[in-house]
Design a protein around this motif. Structure first.
Motif, PDB file in Angstrom:
ATOM      1  N   ALA B 268       0.976  -1.365   0.010  1.00  0.00           N
ATOM      2  CA  ALA B 268      -0.111   0.166   0.032  1.00  0.00           C
ATOM      3  C   ALA B 268       0.835   1.465   0.025  1.00  0.00           C
ATOM      4  CB  ALA B 268      -1.007  -0.116   1.329  1.00  0.00           C
ATOM      5  N   TYR B 269       2.022   1.203   0.755  1.00  0.00           N
ATOM      6  CA  TYR B 269       2.800   2.288   0.939  1.00  0.00           C
ATOM      7  C   TYR B 269       3.542   2.541  -0.490  1.00  0.00           C
ATOM      8  CZ  TYR B 269       6.253   5.555   2.452  1.00  0.00           C
ATOM      9  OH  TYR B 269       7.389   6.741   2.571  1.00  0.00           O
ATOM     10  N   VAL B 270       4.032   1.708  -1.257  1.00  0.00           N
ATOM     11  CA  VAL B 270       4.992   1.918  -2.188  1.00  0.00           C
ATOM     12  C   VAL B 270       3.946   2.204  -3.449  1.00  0.00           C
ATOM     13  CG1 VAL B 270       6.876   0.523  -1.739  1.00  0.00           C
ATOM     14  CG2 VAL B 270       4.992  -0.425  -3.035  1.00  0.00           C
ATOM     15  N   LYS B 271       2.635   1.967  -3.506  1.00  0.00           N
ATOM     16  CA  LYS B 271       1.709   2.743  -4.262  1.00  0.00           C
ATOM     17  C   LYS B 271       1.563   3.886  -4.184  1.00  0.00           C
ATOM     18  CE  LYS B 271      -1.062  -1.648  -4.918  1.00  0.00           C
ATOM     19  NZ  LYS B 271      -2.373  -2.246  -4.493  1.00  0.00           N
ATOM     20  N   GLU B 272       1.441   4.542  -3.155  1.00  0.00           N
ATOM     21  CA  GLU B 272       1.237   5.858  -2.711  1.00  0.00           C
ATOM     22  C   GLU B 272       2.671   6.799  -2.649  1.00  0.00           C
ATOM     23  OE1 GLU B 272      -1.774   7.203  -1.699  1.00  0.00           O
ATOM     24  OE2 GLU B 272      -2.682   5.404  -2.508  1.00  0.00           O
ATOM     25  N   ARG B 273       3.567   6.434  -2.208  1.00  0.00           N
ATOM     26  CA  ARG B 273       4.761   7.050  -2.109  1.00  0.00           C
ATOM     27  C   ARG B 273       5.562   7.365  -3.471  1.00  0.00           C
ATOM     28  NH1 ARG B 273       7.957  10.579   0.786  1.00  0.00           N
ATOM     29  NH2 ARG B 273      10.215  10.384   0.409  1.00  0.00           N
ATOM     30  N   ARG B 274       5.481   8.776  -3.885  1.00  0.00           N
ATOM     31  CA  ARG B 274       6.088   9.186  -5.134  1.00  0.00           C
ATOM     32  C   ARG B 274       7.284   9.674  -4.692  1.00  0.00           C
ATOM     33  NH1 ARG B 274       1.929   9.183  -8.867  1.00  0.00           N
ATOM     34  NH2 ARG B 274       2.891  10.268 -10.279  1.00  0.00           N
ATOM     35  N   GLN B 275       8.100   9.625  -5.853  1.00  0.00           N
ATOM     36  CA  GLN B 275       9.600   9.937  -5.992  1.00  0.00           C
ATOM     37  C   GLN B 275       9.875   9.793  -7.425  1.00  0.00           C
ATOM     38  OE1 GLN B 275      12.114  10.995  -2.762  1.00  0.00           O
ATOM     39  NE2 GLN B 275      10.112  11.733  -3.180  1.00  0.00           N
ATOM     40  N   PHE B 276      10.962  10.697  -7.854  1.00  0.00           N
ATOM     41  CA  PHE B 276      11.069  10.780  -9.306  1.00  0.00           C
ATOM     42  C   PHE B 276       9.764  10.910 -10.279  1.00  0.00           C
ATOM     43  CE2 PHE B 276      14.553   8.376  -7.134  1.00  0.00           C
ATOM     44  CZ  PHE B 276      15.428   8.875  -7.558  1.00  0.00           C
ATOM     45  N   ALA B 277       8.753  11.498  -9.684  1.00  0.00           N
ATOM     46  CA  ALA B 277       7.540  11.809 -10.378  1.00  0.00           C
ATOM     47  C   ALA B 277       6.952  10.209 -10.838  1.00  0.00           C
ATOM     48  CB  ALA B 277       7.726  12.365 -11.726  1.00  0.00           C
ATOM     49  N   ARG B 278       7.211   9.319 -10.035  1.00  0.00           N
ATOM     50  CA  ARG B 278       6.368   8.309 -10.059  1.00  0.00           C
ATOM     51  C   ARG B 278       6.218   7.553  -8.905  1.00  0.00           C
ATOM     52  NH1 ARG B 278      10.504   4.520 -13.765  1.00  0.00           N
ATOM     53  NH2 ARG B 278       9.455   2.694 -12.972  1.00  0.00           N
ATOM     54  N   PRO B 279       5.224   6.543  -8.667  1.00  0.00           N
ATOM     55  CA  PRO B 279       5.154   5.938  -7.618  1.00  0.00           C
ATOM     56  C   PRO B 279       6.131   4.865  -7.412  1.00  0.00           C
ATOM     57  CG  PRO B 279       3.022   5.557  -8.645  1.00  0.00           C
ATOM     58  CD  PRO B 279       3.959   6.337  -9.681  1.00  0.00           C
ATOM     59  N   VAL B 280       6.729   4.748  -6.138  1.00  0.00           N
ATOM     60  CA  VAL B 280       8.248   3.777  -6.012  1.00  0.00           C
ATOM     61  C   VAL B 280       7.695   2.554  -6.297  1.00  0.00           C
ATOM     62  CG1 VAL B 280       9.334   5.602  -4.572  1.00  0.00           C
ATOM     63  CG2 VAL B 280       7.916   3.767  -3.613  1.00  0.00           C
ATOM     64  N   GLY B 281       6.438   2.216  -6.031  1.00  0.00           N
ATOM     65  CA  GLY B 281       6.225   0.794  -6.338  1.00  0.00           C
ATOM     66  C   GLY B 281       6.053   0.485  -7.909  1.00  0.00           C
ATOM     67  N   SER B 282       6.255   1.407  -8.929  1.00  0.00           N
ATOM     68  CA  SER B 282       6.388   1.046 -10.154  1.00  0.00           C
ATOM     69  C   SER B 282       7.918   0.601 -10.506  1.00  0.00           C
ATOM     70  CB  SER B 282       5.946   2.350 -11.035  1.00  0.00           C
ATOM     71  OG  SER B 282       6.632   3.371 -10.924  1.00  0.00           O
ATOM     72  N   PHE B 283       8.761   0.832  -9.660  1.00  0.00           N
ATOM     73  CA  PHE B 283      10.290   0.467 -10.055  1.00  0.00           C
ATOM     74  C   PHE B 283      10.359  -0.978  -9.981  1.00  0.00           C
ATOM     75  CE2 PHE B 283      10.936   4.896  -8.822  1.00  0.00           C
ATOM     76  CZ  PHE B 283      11.597   5.506 -10.047  1.00  0.00           C
ATOM     77  N   GLN B 284      11.150  -1.524 -10.897  1.00  0.00           N
ATOM     78  CA  GLN B 284      11.160  -2.872 -10.929  1.00  0.00           C
ATOM     79  C   GLN B 284      11.956  -3.550  -9.703  1.00  0.00           C
ATOM     80  OE1 GLN B 284      13.560  -4.934 -14.151  1.00  0.00           O
ATOM     81  NE2 GLN B 284      11.314  -5.528 -14.820  1.00  0.00           N
ATOM     82  N   ALA B 285      12.935  -2.855  -9.153  1.00  0.00           N
ATOM     83  CA  ALA B 285      13.788  -3.175  -8.285  1.00  0.00           C
ATOM     84  C   ALA B 285      12.814  -3.744  -6.801  1.00  0.00           C
ATOM     85  CB  ALA B 285      14.644  -2.276  -7.793  1.00  0.00           C
ATOM     86  N   LEU B 286      11.886  -2.677  -6.593  1.00  0.00           N
ATOM     87  CA  LEU B 286      10.848  -2.821  -5.550  1.00  0.00           C
ATOM     88  C   LEU B 286       9.985  -4.072  -5.886  1.00  0.00           C
ATOM     89  CD1 LEU B 286      12.579  -0.379  -4.514  1.00  0.00           C
ATOM     90  CD2 LEU B 286      10.180   0.504  -3.838  1.00  0.00           C
ATOM     91  N   LYS B 287       9.421  -4.007  -6.978  1.00  0.00           N
ATOM     92  CA  LYS B 287       8.341  -5.038  -7.457  1.00  0.00           C
ATOM     93  C   LYS B 287       9.022  -6.396  -7.097  1.00  0.00           C
ATOM     94  CE  LYS B 287       5.993  -3.328 -11.241  1.00  0.00           C
ATOM     95  NZ  LYS B 287       5.881  -2.765 -12.513  1.00  0.00           N
TER      96      LYS B 287
END
Lengths: 392, 389
Positions: B268-287
């Motif tokens: 839930a948090y990485v869907k909300e939290r934005r850095q580099f102008a996108r949700p951090v949960g969209s970064f493959q390293a985290l996914k």
């Protein structure tokens, strides 16, 4: 009418009474079994099933133990991928034509999906199918095709419309592997053998009756196939301490001289991982049987690949000097997929394919992250661009 | 055998979850851990009596629900998911199972009192004690003079010394000290291994000294007995071993709940939290990290369910429990560590509840045997004999 265990048992016994397996040849028996609805009981009547709950298949398998069985090593693509796709998307004629010889093993199937330029990004594939009256003319190159040299039919995804974004311009076909213009060439792997092939398609003419699903619906149909493949690869039932774990444990028991504390600790770790993976697979099958399929299928393949690679690696390592050898580098075409056969070196090398075939582990992680966990997709540069305008 | 949840189990889960959502938000827990005792007595009363979790494992003839480990496991999943400071595991599972396994006349009235939730008990052994420190035969290890009572076989002994520190005096009273006991600070009655048997001691007759504990939602305490009056409730230590194994098997379900909360909250948090102008949960390293964690939890659920089912049916119990503990303890810690890391700076704050789960997960990893102790116990069933010493 829903069938219960007793009714299934009666049918199995009636089959045995009418076709004594000891005096019936293999194919005749398997055909009779299919016609009795005992091939896959959850399939519809007339198509090898009885429309019964999936879990009743176990009853059939128990009753028919010792009768002619399927060669699943050869038939994996047909059973695990082509059949469920034909059942879901095929016309009545297609179902009646293909499912019976597929199940009896009279016709082997292969898969024409991946291409040299389209692996993980399958939807970018370039093999073209152009309509010509009642026929389609197919040109292109496919790769990583297990068993193409043995196959009567293939499931094929080809591009029918290059002017729309990549996912929308695909169509799914059954490809006649005996048609003129189909050229199968072995592809030698790191194991030394050729289990895979390259398939060159040059002016191959396929009648429109070989199309599965609507024109332009190929991606949706292919997704269905791939989900089934991942369940088939990762979800095989097993027993505790079986499979590759069993092979490694046997070596450990037979050779006290190789035992070290470090290896022992690592083996126990892997034994636990094998067991929890087996239990997760058992739970997944229970969910499927209860009609509540979980999203665990992709995960099972991921777990299976990691475990197989770790086990096959330790298997070579713990043999010491013997691990320096290899059973046979001779180039040959294998006609079956076997993850636990041959020597430890072969198993180690073959297992490397487990995290690539049927969706790389990286792609599976992305699928889990996006479809199961609902994480946002990576920004896509190719999404709304017509396929023909994509940079290559 | 089934690894799925039954309808009854799902109903029980819904009841517990509903109550906890209502009465027990994370902010409450953070406030509680700074109070003198983190335990929520009112919440426990409701859980124990109204929902009836205290008597789940008590036989019906002793006024309990006569339920099985499968139902208790579902309760533990929910309590783990909320790191609820209530003595369910320590009293209603561990102490209760010791008394159920003892099956003596002396244990019966205690069980009836426990079933209603009026009385709370705790096993007076270190929370780090694994089931493997006791010989499986039921014959307790005894040393000359009978002073040392519990066998200390197995490499896990150092991680948890059993009740060896308590002895029975000539007058039948107990003396000695037990370290790091979970649930002692809220117990009315202590179940104490001493001189090869099990005794019940009123907590009022013992000195319970709560320790500053890593797990703030389930603190441990040192318990000292000085000629404490005691009633014998079991003639040997077999019920204690049974209870530790039962508790270890069910702890896997608590660990599953902890891990699930950590994954859900992080996703839930990485869907909300934005850095580099996108949700951090969209970064493959985290996914990919979260996908791996999800798979570990899928395996943990299967292993925990399998252990609960084995405890309920009595088949394959030792192996199923050891597998679940060897896997789930590690997974809960991994989930909590990922939760802290993927929350970034917020995850390091006192204000965010992630640390409560990290502390619970890390303490649970030691509780009732470390993953290593459980793995070691699997050498024989796995057919992987140890190398020569």
């Amino acid at each position: 009418m829903t069938l219960d265990e007793a009714a299934i048992r009666d049918r199995a016994r009636a089959l045995l009474a009418e076709h004594d397996p000891a005096r019936t040849d293999r194919v005749t028996f398997l055909r009779a079994r299919f016609d009795a609805g005992l091939a896959w009981v959850h399939y519809p009547e007339g198509l090898g099933g009885l429309g019964a709950p999936r879990e009743l298949q176990q009853v059939v398998e128990r009753e028919l133990e010792g009768t002619p069985q399927l060669d699943v090593g050869k038939m994996g693509i047909g059973l695990g991928m082509a059949a469920p796709t034909i059942l879901t998307f095929g016309t009545e004629e297609q179902k009646r034509r293909y499912l019976r010889p597929l199940w009896t093993g009279e016709e082997i199937w292969c898969q024409l999906f991946s291409e040299p330029g389209a692996g993980s990004d399958l939807a970018t594939l370039a093999t073209r199918a152009v309509r010509d009256g009642d026929e389609w003319v197919v040109d292109g190159q496919k790769v990583w095709t297990s068993g193409a040299h043995l196959s009567r039919w293939a499931i094929l995804v080809a591009r029918t419309d290059p002017d729309v974004p990549k996912h929308r311009g695909l169509t799914y076909f059954v490809c006649d592997m005996h048609a003129p213009g189909v050229d199968v060439r072995p592809l030698r792997q790191i194991t030394g053998e050729a289990e895979f092939n390259e398939v060159f398609l040059t002016g191959v003419r396929l009648p429109d009756t070989l199309r599965l699903g609507e024109v332009g619906e190929g991606w949706r149909v292919a997704q269905h196939t791939l989900m089934n493949e991942r369940v088939a690869i990762g979800g095989a039932p097993g027993r505790r301490g079986g499979g590759l774990m069993g092979i490694v444990a046997r070596t450990w028991r037979e050779r006290p001289e190789i035992r070290t504390h470090d290896l022992h600790g690592r083996l126990l770790h892997l034994w636990v991982e094998a067991e929890v993976t087996r239990l997760a697979g058992a739970r997944l099958r229970e969910q499927l049987a209860a009609g509540a399929p979980g999203p665990e299928g992709s995960g099972m393949k991921l777990a299976f690949a990691r475990l197989n690679q770790a086990l096959s690696g330790i298997d070579v390592e713990m043999r010491g000097e013997e691990g320096l050898g290899y059973d046979d580098w001779t180039f040959r075409r294998s006609d079956t997929v076997d993850f636990v056969g041959r020597g430890p070196g072969y198993r180690y090398l073959r297992a490397k394919g487990n995290s690539i075939e049927g969706g790389t582990s990286e792609i599976l992680r992305t699928i889990i992250a996006e479809r199961v966990l609902g994480l946002p997709a990576e920004p896509r540069v190719d999404k709304d661009v017509p396929w023909k305008d994509l940079p290559r | 055998m089934t690894l799925l949840y039954s309808e009854v189990e799902e109903e029980l889960r819904a009841a517990v979850r509903g109550l906890l959502a209502d009465r027990h938000p994370p902010a409450t827990v953070i406030a509680r851990v700074e109070a003198a005792s983190p335990y929520d007595a009112d919440l426990w009363k409701t859980l124990a009596r109204d929902i009836g979790v205290a008597g789940l494992l008590v036989p019906e003839e002793l006024d309990g629900a006569g339920a099985t480990a499968r139902e208790a496991a579902v309760v533990l999943e929910e309590l783990g998911r909320a790191v609820t400071p209530v003595p369910f595991l320590t009293s209603s599972v561990l102490a209760t199972q010791a008394l159920v396994a003892a099956a003596t006349d002396a244990a019966a009235p205690l069980l009836t009192a426990l079933a209603t939730g009026q009385t709370t008990a705790a096993l007076a052994v270190s929370f780090a004690t694994s089931p493997y420190v006791f010989p499986a035969t039921g014959a307790p290890g005894t040393a000359a003079g009978g002073a040392v009572t519990a066998g200390t076989a197995g490499g896990a002994a150092s991680a948890g010394t059993a009740g060896e520190a308590v002895t029975v005096g000539a007058d039948g009273t107990l003396s000695g000290r037990v370290r790091a006991v979970a649930g002692a600070d809220v117990a009315d009655v202590l179940i104490v291994p001493a001189s090869g048997a099990l005794y019940a001691v009123d907590a009022a007759d013992a000195a319970v000294n709560p320790l500053v504990s890593l797990d703030m939602t389930r603190p441990v305490a040192d318990v000292t007995f000085t000629a404490a009056p005691a009633r014998r409730v079991a003639e040997d230590l077999e019920p204690l071993r049974t209870a530790l194994r039962y508790g270890a098997g069910l702890l896997a379900s608590e660990q599953l709940g902890v891990a699930e909360w950590c994954l859900t909250t992080t996703v839930a948090y990485v869907k909300e939290r934005r850095q580099f102008a996108r949700p951090v949960g969209s970064f493959q390293a985290l996914k990919h990290r979260l996908a791996d964690l999800w798979m570990e939890i899928v395996q943990a659920r299967a292993a925990a369910r399998n252990a609960a089912d084995a405890l309920a049916t009595g088949t394959d119990t030792d192996t199923a429990v050891a597998i679940a503990q060897a896997w789930c303890g590690t997974v809960a810690v991994h989930a909590a560590e990922e939760c802290v890391q993927l929350h970034g700076g917020i995850g390091m704050t006192w204000e965010h509840p992630a640390h409560l789960y990290l502390k619970r997960a890390k303490a649970d990893e030691i509780a009732l045997g470390t993953p290593a102790a459980h793995r070691t116990s699997l050498a024989t069933p796995a057919g992987l004999p140890s190398p020569p010493a």
